[in-house]
Design a protein around this motif. Structure first.
Motif, PDB file in Angstrom:
ATOM      1  N   GLY A   1       0.810  -1.211   0.000  1.00 46.74           N
ATOM      2  CA  GLY A   1       0.000   0.000   0.000  1.00 46.74           C
ATOM      3  C   GLY A   1       0.842   1.259   0.000  1.00 46.74           C
ATOM      4  N   ILE A   2       1.987   1.236   0.678  1.00 54.61           N
ATOM      5  CA  ILE A   2       2.890   2.387   0.705  1.00 54.61           C
ATOM      6  C   ILE A   2       3.498   2.609  -0.678  1.00 54.61           C
ATOM      7  CG2 ILE A   2       5.028   3.295   1.693  1.00 54.61           C
ATOM      8  CD1 ILE A   2       4.395   1.755   4.232  1.00 54.61           C
ATOM      9  N   LYS A   3       3.955   1.523  -1.293  1.00 55.55           N
ATOM     10  CA  LYS A   3       4.588   1.637  -2.608  1.00 55.55           C
ATOM     11  C   LYS A   3       3.599   2.160  -3.650  1.00 55.55           C
ATOM     12  CE  LYS A   3       7.379  -2.405  -1.407  1.00 55.55           C
ATOM     13  NZ  LYS A   3       7.723  -3.799  -1.746  1.00 55.55           N
ATOM     14  N   LEU A   4       2.362   1.636  -3.613  1.00 56.68           N
ATOM     15  CA  LEU A   4       1.361   2.075  -4.593  1.00 56.68           C
ATOM     16  C   LEU A   4       0.936   3.518  -4.354  1.00 56.68           C
ATOM     17  CD1 LEU A   4      -0.861  -1.146  -4.774  1.00 56.68           C
ATOM     18  CD2 LEU A   4       0.773  -0.311  -6.473  1.00 56.68           C
TER      19      LEU A   4
ATOM     20  N   SER B   1       0.624   8.982  -6.386  1.00 57.44           N
ATOM     21  CA  SER B   1       0.349  10.206  -5.630  1.00 57.44           C
ATOM     22  C   SER B   1       0.059  11.411  -6.517  1.00 57.44           C
ATOM     23  CB  SER B   1       1.539  10.519  -4.704  1.00 57.44           C
ATOM     24  OG  SER B   1       2.732  10.678  -5.460  1.00 57.44           O
ATOM     25  N   HIS B   2       0.294  11.291  -7.814  1.00 55.57           N
ATOM     26  CA  HIS B   2      -0.004  12.401  -8.733  1.00 55.57           C
ATOM     27  C   HIS B   2      -1.090  12.031  -9.731  1.00 55.57           C
ATOM     28  CE1 HIS B   2       3.017  15.398  -7.566  1.00 55.57           C
ATOM     29  NE2 HIS B   2       3.783  14.366  -7.248  1.00 55.57           N
ATOM     30  N   GLU B   3      -1.887  11.012  -9.427  1.00 53.73           N
ATOM     31  CA  GLU B   3      -3.055  10.724 -10.252  1.00 53.73           C
ATOM     32  C   GLU B   3      -4.141  11.750  -9.940  1.00 53.73           C
ATOM     33  OE1 GLU B   3      -2.993   8.476 -12.481  1.00 53.73           O
ATOM     34  OE2 GLU B   3      -1.589   6.887 -11.877  1.00 53.73           O
ATOM     35  N   HIS B   4      -5.012  11.991 -10.904  1.00 63.56           N
ATOM     36  CA  HIS B   4      -6.104  12.952 -10.736  1.00 63.56           C
ATOM     37  C   HIS B   4      -7.439  12.225 -10.695  1.00 63.56           C
ATOM     38  CE1 HIS B   4      -3.614  16.571 -12.466  1.00 63.56           C
ATOM     39  NE2 HIS B   4      -3.110  16.046 -11.360  1.00 63.56           N
TER      40      HIS B   4
ATOM     41  N   GLY C   1      -0.359   6.478 -14.326  1.00 64.79           N
ATOM     42  CA  GLY C   1      -1.226   5.453 -14.900  1.00 64.79           C
ATOM     43  C   GLY C   1      -2.532   5.954 -15.447  1.00 64.79           C
ATOM     44  N   GLY C   2      -2.841   7.243 -15.273  1.00 60.90           N
ATOM     45  CA  GLY C   2      -4.116   7.761 -15.729  1.00 60.90           C
ATOM     46  C   GLY C   2      -5.295   7.139 -15.002  1.00 60.90           C
ATOM     47  N   LEU C   3      -5.105   6.750 -13.729  1.00 58.70           N
ATOM     48  CA  LEU C   3      -6.195   6.176 -12.949  1.00 58.70           C
ATOM     49  C   LEU C   3      -7.204   7.260 -12.594  1.00 58.70           C
ATOM     50  CD1 LEU C   3      -4.241   3.849 -10.488  1.00 58.70           C
ATOM     51  CD2 LEU C   3      -5.081   3.348 -12.792  1.00 58.70           C
ATOM     52  N   ALA C   4      -8.441   6.847 -12.359  1.00 52.16           N
ATOM     53  CA  ALA C   4      -9.501   7.802 -12.044  1.00 52.16           C
ATOM     54  C   ALA C   4     -10.299   7.332 -10.837  1.00 52.16           C
ATOM     55  CB  ALA C   4     -10.427   7.994 -13.239  1.00 52.16           C
ATOM     56  N   SER C   5     -10.842   8.281 -10.111  1.00 51.73           N
ATOM     57  CA  SER C   5     -11.750   8.083  -8.970  1.00 51.73           C
ATOM     58  C   SER C   5     -11.233   6.982  -8.034  1.00 51.73           C
ATOM     59  CB  SER C   5     -13.168   7.798  -9.464  1.00 51.73           C
ATOM     60  OG  SER C   5     -13.215   6.609 -10.240  1.00 51.73           O
ATOM     61  N   ASP C   6     -12.073   5.956  -7.761  1.00 53.76           N
ATOM     62  CA  ASP C   6     -11.719   4.950  -6.768  1.00 53.76           C
ATOM     63  C   ASP C   6     -10.631   3.996  -7.237  1.00 53.76           C
ATOM     64  OD1 ASP C   6     -13.524   5.979  -4.990  1.00 53.76           O
ATOM     65  OD2 ASP C   6     -15.150   4.634  -5.575  1.00 53.76           O
ATOM     66  N   GLN C   7     -10.235   4.085  -8.506  1.00 56.99           N
ATOM     67  CA  GLN C   7      -9.084   3.284  -8.947  1.00 56.99           C
ATOM     68  C   GLN C   7      -7.803   3.750  -8.265  1.00 56.99           C
ATOM     69  OE1 GLN C   7      -9.264   3.968 -13.198  1.00 56.99           O
ATOM     70  NE2 GLN C   7     -10.306   1.989 -13.540  1.00 56.99           N
ATOM     71  N   ILE C   8      -7.763   4.984  -7.864  1.00 58.69           N
ATOM     72  CA  ILE C   8      -6.578   5.544  -7.203  1.00 58.69           C
ATOM     73  C   ILE C   8      -6.588   5.092  -5.741  1.00 58.69           C
ATOM     74  CG2 ILE C   8      -5.320   7.659  -6.674  1.00 58.69           C
ATOM     75  CD1 ILE C   8      -7.060   9.037  -8.837  1.00 58.69           C
ATOM     76  N   PRO C   9      -5.482   4.577  -5.236  1.00 56.28           N
ATOM     77  CA  PRO C   9      -5.444   4.183  -3.823  1.00 56.28           C
ATOM     78  C   PRO C   9      -5.806   5.360  -2.923  1.00 56.28           C
ATOM     79  CG  PRO C   9      -3.497   3.357  -4.971  1.00 56.28           C
ATOM     80  CD  PRO C   9      -4.215   4.259  -5.926  1.00 56.28           C
TER      81      PRO C   9
END
Length: 453
Positions: A340-343, A348-351, A359-367
């Protein structure tokens, strides 16, 4: 079974509370092991004690049965001959009465019945001299073989407390040269003299076995406890070494970019406050704090001319800067800390709207930890002087974060951040005493991003 526990330590250098190495909950595990193993040992000790005491009692009763049978056989053998056992009743009654008249009443014997091969009663006598048919207590059901048999039976016509049990012995009458016994003695013996000794013996055996098992447990527990302490010491030394290395890396990063020195420490404090406001448990809060300290560790791999540039970054330079999250993940990947720390460092710069990096993750996909760090990082960056721009006021920084709620930041995290601002002091800035107000969607309008990568 390793867990991430306790990340808050005393301020060291430019840090406050960094302990990113997972540790086994040694004290808790040892306490649980102690209670469980002690309970198991007591149960096993009691069972072994009861079983051993029962075996000892059986051995003592078997010896008593053999002694009783031997007593009757020796007296009868000197007074009776083979022919006496072959005569059909009642022809031999007188001979048996002369031979066996003094058997009952000796050695605790209270009843004697002599059976022939056909199951006929040759002689019967009860304590007190009464002669008659055998009592219904022990009918003839034991086969005439060469084995001595015994059992405990209730005493008839008496209180179970006064005389609870009698020893019933079936002793075969064996004549040399014959293939099977010619008769059988059925003997009832009183255990009044033996019972107290048996009770004391059973208690002594049970207590001795239980104490022996507990003593063995004490020895084994001492060994396990010493080994556990040795492992805890080695684990503590390993965590201290690895934490020191990570602290050195972050110190090196601060030394390279003095403009952002102690940035990670302030982000970590604010991230912890937000995590607590969201109701996260202590383990999750610890991971958030550690990830906040380490979120920019990948900037060690960014060139100095890009990292400390005073003007706007070119597109190529922005691409280089954006690689720091991946570099940080790669640096931490071999480190034995929770994923969890590594991810959280990596993302930490996903929006929130999916337009962040890497990774271009969105909403709840972001930890969740990454979403918390994103808000804490943006606020600290906006309110701190940077080579490419002066610091904004806390009020303007808050408004900027509010405008980006639901776009760049998780709205729920932003709301928690605003509640923290109203209730406590945020590191690096004065207390805020204004109403944050609700977060309103901005439609298609895309405000300026809160902070440069």
């Amino acid at each position: 079974m390793l867990r991430f526990l306790g990340t808050v330590n005393r301020v060291v250098g430019n840090f406050q509370g960094l302990d990113v190495i997972p540790r086994a909950p040694g004290t808790t595990l040892l306490r649980r092991f102690t209670l469980l193993s002690l309970a198991t040992t007591i149960i096993v000790g009691v069972l072994f004690g009861v079983i051993t005491a029962q075996l000892v009692e059986d051995f003592a009763l078997r010896r008593q049965a053999r002694a009783t049978a031997l007593h009757v056989s020796e007296l009868a053998g000197s007074r009776l001959i083979l022919q006496d056992f072959l005569v059909l009743p009642p022809a031999g009654q007188a001979q048996f009465e002369r031979a066996m008249h003094d058997v009952v009443g000796r050695a605790g014997i209270v009843h004697l019945t002599v059976w022939n091969q056909m199951g006929q009663v040759l002689f019967v006598e009860n304590q007190g001299g009464s002669v008659g048919t055998p009592p219904p207590l022990a009918p003839f059901k034991v086969p005439l073989d060469s084995q001595l048999r015994w059992r405990l039976v209730p005493s008839p016509g008496q209180s179970s407390r006064a005389n609870p049990l009698l020893l019933e012995v079936f002793a075969p009458v064996v004549v040399p040269g014959l293939s099977r016994p010619v008769a059988m003695y059925e003997i009832l013996a009183d255990l009044a003299d033996l019972a107290p000794a048996l009770t004391r013996l059973k208690w002594s055996v049970e207590i001795s076995v239980i104490l022996g098992v507990l003593s063995l447990y004490a020895v084994l527990f001492t060994i396990v406890r010493k080994a556990s302490r040795d492992l805890e010491y080695k684990d503590s030394a390993l965590r201290g070494t690895l934490t020191g290395v990570i602290r050195s890396l972050i110190n090196a990063l601060d030394a390279r970019d003095m403009a952002t020195a102690s940035h990670s420490s302030r982000v970590a404090v604010n991230a912890v406050a937000i995590a607590r406001e969201l109701g996260l448990d202590e383990t999750a809060i610890g991971e958030v704090q550690a990830a906040a300290y380490l979120h920019d560790i990948g900037k060690i791999g960014v060139r100095d001319d890009v990292l400390t540039k005073t003007g706007p970054l070119t597109e190529a330079e922005r691409t280089i800067v954006r690689q720091h999250t991946l570099l940080g993940f790669e640096i931490l990947d071999p480190v034995p800390i929770p994923d969890g720390i590594k991810l959280a460092v990596r993302h930490s710069h996903e929006h929130w709207d999916g337009r962040g990096y890497p990774g271009g993750l969105a909403s709840d996909q972001i930890p969740l930890a990454a979403r918390i760090i994103a808000v804490a990082d943006a606020y600290e960056a906006l309110t701190t002087d940077r080579p490419y721009r002066p610091a904004q006021s806390p009020r303007r920084a808050v408004e900027e974060i509010k405008r980006n709620g639901g776009i760049q930041f998780d709205p729920t995290v932003v709301e928690a951040f605003l509640r923290v601002l109203q209730s406590t002091t945020v590191v690096g800035n004065r207390r805020h005493l204004f109403s944050a107000g609700p977060i309103r969607p901005q439609g298609s309008t895309r405000p300026q991003r809160a902070a440069r990568g």
